[in-house]
Design an enzyme around this catalytic site. Structure first.
Site, PDB file in Angstrom:
ATOM      1  N   ASP A   1      55.742 -10.523  44.131  1.00  0.00           N
ATOM      2  CA  ASP A   1      54.659 -10.071  44.241  1.00  0.00           C
ATOM      3  C   ASP A   1      54.767  -8.160  43.965  1.00  0.00           C
ATOM      4  OD1 ASP A   1      52.046 -10.721  42.453  1.00  0.00           O
ATOM      5  OD2 ASP A   1      51.077  -9.664  44.202  1.00  0.00           O
TER       6      ASP A   1
ATOM      7  N   SER B   1      38.444 -11.828  46.117  1.00  0.00           N
ATOM      8  CA  SER B   1      38.715 -10.717  47.030  1.00  0.00           C
ATOM      9  C   SER B   1      36.448  -9.625  46.558  1.00  0.00           C
ATOM     10  CB  SER B   1      38.748 -10.012  45.336  1.00  0.00           C
ATOM     11  OG  SER B   1      40.595 -10.793  44.711  1.00  0.00           O
TER      12      SER B   1
END
Length: 403
Positions: free
Chosen positions: A298, A122
């Site tokens: 999710d 990320s």
């Protein structure tokens, strides 16, 4: 067998960073347990259920968080032993893990290389952009640590993918962000994810504080409300960001750099749907929490979307359940008339249900908040996508379009 994926959360929502826009940190409020870590027993149950429900051939085991590496190296070493024990001989297993990278070292990276991990790292761009929202609990930026992780992963030859969120701080800097990943990092696989933080009048003030009350207590984030935080990407900004990246990519990088949204659009044009966000229906991407609770998606880890616990139900049963089938099919059946008639429906298919809280010009609910951006982006790239598909159909490489 119904095809599906599962994101396993070995640390629940726990993370060593405190990113302002993270929707998942608050999910710890769903459970009373202070130590929200997957036990070895629950790990065995998950893997047993997972391999039983998957066909022979390639099988991908996915790990996410929170920050999954907080569960510790020994946990993942044991997981590899269980994979070897529990998979069927005809199942060829690889792994994906999404991480902020701050805990990685040589030992982790050697492990990832050995066990065929695709590591999603990320990063939101150069330090100035990344450190705007991706901070630790002391408020300090994490870019230097993430860059160190990137270099370690490259050193050990680990397959990597950059996951970049697009938000208010970088939505007007698409080409700059892309060039940083391509030229400074040498990244060859990149995903861009829009930050859309939903809120309503009651939750907006807490949302702007990173989903905390005035006293600092967490507030549970749920997919409700028709307002967005100031950190969220704007619809126009999302479209212009992707268009900037595409225009930079198409000049010389076709076949050299792989950007998920571009690959997905090409697949959609050819009738191959690889990403739930832009497929006609969804519901085949489940999430399992640290204690074996399975959720519909999710983005919908909240009480109304709990599908059961692995102690009593298997993955195929969940996928075939009326609740999960209705969840996935609603993406198509609840598509507004404006979307049905849209010239870029082939690529968009209404986008993710979590973002479909706007209304159409006719006042019909269910329009994607990012609609303006998607229309601009998919309309912009359609001529090139058509050319690429034509080249593929003739057996030629699409990279011929780069100039």
């Amino acid at each position: 067998m119904l095809p599906f994926t599962v994101l396993a959360k070995p640390t629940g929502a726990a993370c060593n960073l405190d990113c302002d826009y993270c929707f998942f940190l608050s999910k710890e409020l769903l459970y009373d347990s202070k130590r929200q870590q997957m036990s070895l027993d629950d790990l065995r149950t998950h893997l047993t259920r997972f391999f039983t429900a998957q066909p022979d051939g390639p099988v991908t085991v996915s790990w996410q968080g929170g920050e999954p590496t907080m569960r510790g190296f020994d946990f993942f070493a044991r997981a590899m032993e269980l994979v070897a024990e529990l998979r069927r001989p005809g199942q060829e297993v690889s792994h994906t893990i999404q991480t902020n990278g701050t805990l990685l070292d040589d030992k982790w990276c050697e492990f990832f290389a050995q066990h065929r991990f695709l590591v999603g790292l990320s990063m939101d761009g150069p330090a100035e952009i990344h450190d705007l929202y991706r901070t630790n609990r002391a408020g300090r930026g994490s870019h230097a640590q993430v860059l160190r992780a990137w270099r370690l992963l490259q050193k050990h030859g680990v397959e990597t993918n950059v996951l970049c969120t697009v938000h208010h701080g970088n939505e007007q800097r698409g080409a700059e962000v892309y060039r940083y990943f391509r030229d400074e990092l040498g990244a060859r696989h990149i995903q861009f994810i829009p930050i859309v933080e939903r809120a309503d009048e009651a939750t907006m003030s807490a949302a702007e504080r990173g989903w905390r009350t005035d006293e600092g207590a967490r507030v549970l984030y749920t997919q409700s409300g028709d307002q967005v935080t100031s950190r969220s990407v704007t619809p126009a900004g999302w479209g212009s960001f992707l268009n900037e990246v595409f225009d930079e990519w198409v000049r010389a990088d076709i076949g050299e750099v792989y950007v998920q949204h571009f690959d997905v659009a090409l697949g959609n044009w050819m009738g191959i749907y690889s990403l739930c966000v832009h497929a006609p229906t969804c519901g085949d991407a489940l999430t399992v929490e640290f204690n074996g609770d399975v959720y519909a998606c999710d983005h919908f880890v909240e009480p109304d979307y709990l599908r059961g616990n692995l102690d009593s139900v298997g993955y195929q049963e969940i996928l075939a359940s009326p609740e999960q089938r209705a969840f996935g099919e609603a993406k198509l059946t609840e598509l507004p008339s404006q979307c049905v008639r849209c010239p870029v429906r082939w690529a968009c298919h209404g986008g993710c249900p979590k973002d479909r809280f706007a209304t159409t010009a006719d006042g019909e609910p269910g329009l994607n908040y990012l609609c303006e951006g998607y229309r601009a982006f998919f309309g912009h790239i359609q001529p090139t996508i058509e050319q690429m598909a034509a080249l593929i159909s003739r057996g030629s490489a699409p990279r011929a379009l780069s100039r």
